[in-house]
Design a protein around this motif. Structure first.
Motif, PDB file in Angstrom:
ATOM      1  N   ASP A 116      -3.763  11.841  -2.429  1.00  0.00           N
ATOM      2  CA  ASP A 116      -3.648  10.588  -1.986  1.00  0.00           C
ATOM      3  C   ASP A 116      -4.546  10.252  -1.023  1.00  0.00           C
ATOM      4  N   GLY A 117      -5.364   9.057  -1.145  1.00  0.00           N
ATOM      5  CA  GLY A 117      -6.249   8.751  -0.175  1.00  0.00           C
ATOM      6  C   GLY A 117      -7.494   9.285  -0.427  1.00  0.00           C
ATOM      7  N   ASN A 208      -4.142  -3.945   4.354  1.00  0.00           N
ATOM      8  CA  ASN A 208      -5.423  -4.296   4.215  1.00  0.00           C
ATOM      9  C   ASN A 208      -5.842  -5.772   4.385  1.00  0.00           C
ATOM     10  N   TRP A 242      -4.753   0.902   9.630  1.00  0.00           N
ATOM     11  CA  TRP A 242      -4.726   0.966   8.113  1.00  0.00           C
ATOM     12  C   TRP A 242      -5.678   2.316   7.858  1.00  0.00           C
ATOM     13  N   GLY A 244      -6.030   3.839   4.887  1.00  0.00           N
ATOM     14  CA  GLY A 244      -6.670   4.100   3.842  1.00  0.00           C
ATOM     15  C   GLY A 244      -6.172   5.157   2.678  1.00  0.00           C
ATOM     16  N   ALA A 245      -4.989   5.546   3.363  1.00  0.00           N
ATOM     17  CA  ALA A 245      -4.388   6.720   2.584  1.00  0.00           C
ATOM     18  C   ALA A 245      -2.691   6.152   2.883  1.00  0.00           C
ATOM     19  N   MET A 246      -1.919   5.761   1.904  1.00  0.00           N
ATOM     20  CA  MET A 246      -0.574   5.482   1.903  1.00  0.00           C
ATOM     21  C   MET A 246       0.169   6.599   2.539  1.00  0.00           C
ATOM     22  N   PHE A 260       4.813  -0.875   6.357  1.00  0.00           N
ATOM     23  CA  PHE A 260       3.338  -0.492   5.583  1.00  0.00           C
ATOM     24  C   PHE A 260       3.449  -1.321   4.269  1.00  0.00           C
ATOM     25  N   TYR A 262       1.241  -2.787   0.725  1.00  0.00           N
ATOM     26  CA  TYR A 262       0.443  -3.222  -0.238  1.00  0.00           C
ATOM     27  C   TYR A 262       0.984  -4.211  -1.229  1.00  0.00           C
ATOM     28  N   LYS A 274      -1.145  -2.657  -6.201  1.00  0.00           N
ATOM     29  CA  LYS A 274      -2.127  -1.354  -6.575  1.00  0.00           C
ATOM     30  C   LYS A 274      -1.553  -0.235  -6.497  1.00  0.00           C
ATOM     31  N   LEU A 275      -0.342  -0.127  -5.938  1.00  0.00           N
ATOM     32  CA  LEU A 275       0.047   1.481  -5.990  1.00  0.00           C
ATOM     33  C   LEU A 275       0.825   1.697  -7.019  1.00  0.00           C
ATOM     34  N   ARG A 276       0.861   3.075  -7.486  1.00  0.00           N
ATOM     35  CA  ARG A 276       1.928   3.517  -8.700  1.00  0.00           C
ATOM     36  C   ARG A 276       3.065   3.848  -8.340  1.00  0.00           C
ATOM     37  N   GLU A 280       3.903   7.455  -6.327  1.00  0.00           N
ATOM     38  CA  GLU A 280       3.542   7.112  -5.010  1.00  0.00           C
ATOM     39  C   GLU A 280       4.583   6.380  -4.218  1.00  0.00           C
TER      40      GLU A 280
HETATM   41  P1  P6P Z   1      -7.501  -0.052  -0.228  1.00  0.00           P
HETATM   42  C1  P6P Z   1      -5.573   5.142  -2.014  1.00  0.00           C
HETATM   43  O1  P6P Z   1      -6.535   5.001  -2.890  1.00  0.00           O
HETATM   44  C2  P6P Z   1      -4.559   4.190  -2.261  1.00  0.00           C
HETATM   45  O2  P6P Z   1      -4.081   4.407  -3.573  1.00  0.00           O
HETATM   46  C3  P6P Z   1      -3.453   4.477  -1.105  1.00  0.00           C
HETATM   47  O3  P6P Z   1      -3.361   5.754  -0.578  1.00  0.00           O
HETATM   48  C4  P6P Z   1      -3.790   3.636   0.038  1.00  0.00           C
HETATM   49  O4  P6P Z   1      -2.893   3.068   0.893  1.00  0.00           O
HETATM   50  C5  P6P Z   1      -4.682   2.388  -0.861  1.00  0.00           C
HETATM   51  O5  P6P Z   1      -5.037   2.854  -1.900  1.00  0.00           O
HETATM   52  C6  P6P Z   1      -5.893   1.895   0.136  1.00  0.00           C
HETATM   53  O6  P6P Z   1      -6.396   0.702  -0.804  1.00  0.00           O
HETATM   54  O7  P6P Z   1      -7.478  -1.405  -1.158  1.00  0.00           O
HETATM   55  O8  P6P Z   1      -7.472  -0.474   1.282  1.00  0.00           O
HETATM   56  O9  P6P Z   1      -8.743   0.817  -0.422  1.00  0.00           O
END
Ligand code: P6P
Length: 335
Positions: A116-117, A208, A242, A244-246, A260, A262, A274-276, A280
């Motif tokens: 992830d990330g 984000n 932020w 960039g990795a959940m 957190f 998204y 966005k997240l699965r 995830e």
């Molecule tokens: P953005 C990583 O690709 C991910 O799936 C998550 O781990 C992370 O929180 C999110 O996308 C980051 O998304 O839109 O900020 O690049």
């Protein structure tokens, strides 16, 4: 429990005192071995052939990194002949993964995001592995995709690894959240913290903010009030992160609180987030709830949502209980 015991000793303790299934303990041990191998690959950086793109795209339509593919293969190899799992599913594979013919099928379904990330890989920032174990429906020897479409409340175990300065494995079996750190000198995960707890109130939020223009009004209201700080309706200042990795952001939330997000956004109105969900959101949501926090879509508990497809996406708002409840209240007052 005694700090300093190994993951193996912890799992034996759970089998003796809490009737943990030896096969489920086996799945966790196999995943820990896979994580150790992935940790080594990650640590190679530019010295190993592990950076850059794999010249392929996954079912999500995302460019696959070499480490995405490598980590996925490592996890498959550690489980496909273990006899503990019946089938697997991953962010990196379009359909479920059936075991080689003739291999013993176990009682569990393993789902995972192997890395992830991924956008952080080539810049040496935090990445991780997320995994979860679901029960294989009784009598099912050759699982099919519908067998994976279970609500997150069905999860028997959930965890993640963060490949940071140290490799940390955070795990729940449904009785609280524990943290293990990899002792590379002996190749063992060592228990360093148990009963992780997220404080009800938070002062850190992760979102984000470049997606501001796409957010629904309740999310905008919550973030605006965070921005207003002590002079605003919340009466306190907030901090933003932020990663960039959940997995990294949620590890911070589990470690020192906050929330957190998204959330759903209007870029693709048909897409809930966005997240699965299955590999995830659900695993992390179970960990967050087990740590006393809350995990919501904004309008429902993530763990109660029944997924309709394997790679279904979902809105994610999770962390400090009072913060999540406030965001849910804003959604309720904004139909
Ligand atoms: P953005 C990583 O690709 C991910 O799936 C998550 O781990 C992370 O929180 C999110 O996308 C980051 O998304 O839109 O900020 O690049």
């Amino acid at each position: 429990m005694h700090h300093g015991i190994t993951l193996s000793a912890f799992l034996h303790h759970e089998q003796r005192l809490h009737a943990l299934s030896p096969d489920l303990a086996g799945v966790i041990e196999d995943m820990a071995r896979a994580i150790k191998q992935i940790s080594h690959l990650v640590s190679l950086g530019a010295l190993g052939d592990v950076l850059g793109n794999a010249n392929a795209t996954n079912i999500q339509g995302e460019a696959q990194k070499k480490l995405d593919v490598l980590a996925n293969d490592v996890i498959l190899r550690h489980h496909e002949r273990s006899g503990h799992v019946a089938a697997m599913a991953s962010e990196e594979m379009e359909s479920i993964y059936l075991l080689p013919i003739g291999e013993q099928r176990g009682d569990y379904l393993l789902v995972f995001d192997p890395l992830d990330g991924s956008t952080n890989i080539d810049i040496n920032l935090s990445i991780g592995t997320i995994f979860s174990v679901l029960p294989c429906p009784p009598g099912v020897n050759e699982p099919r995709e519908p067998d994976f479409l279970q609500p997150g409340r069905n999860q028997l175990c959930a965890g993640y690894a963060v490949y940071g300065q140290a490799t940390v494995l955070v795990l729940t079996l449904g009785r609280g959240v524990l943290s293990f750190t990899l002792d590379r000198a002996v190749g063992e995960f060592v228990l360093v913290q148990e009963n992780l707890h997220i404080a009800d109130e938070g002062h850190e939020y992760a979102i984000n903010t470049s997606n501001w223009r796409y957010w629904d009004p309740p999310v905008r209201r919550y973030i605006e009030e965070c921005h207003a700080g002590a002079a605003g309706p919340r009466g306190k200042d907030f901090n933003m992160r932020w990663m960039g990795a959940m997995v990294a952001d949620c590890h911070r939330v589990l470690s020192r609180g906050g929330v957190f997000l998204y959330p759903h956004d209007s870029r693709d109105p048909q897409r809930p987030g966005k997240l699965r969900q299955i590999y995830e959101a659900n695993p992390i949501a179970l960990l967050v709830e087990q740590a006393g926090g809350a995990a919501s879509t904004g309008r429902a508990s993530i763990l109660d949502v029944v997924p309709q497809t394997l790679h279904q996406r979902i809105a994610v708002i999770m962390g400090a209980r009072d913060e999540v409840r406030l965001i849910e209240a804003y959604h309720e007052s904004c139909p």
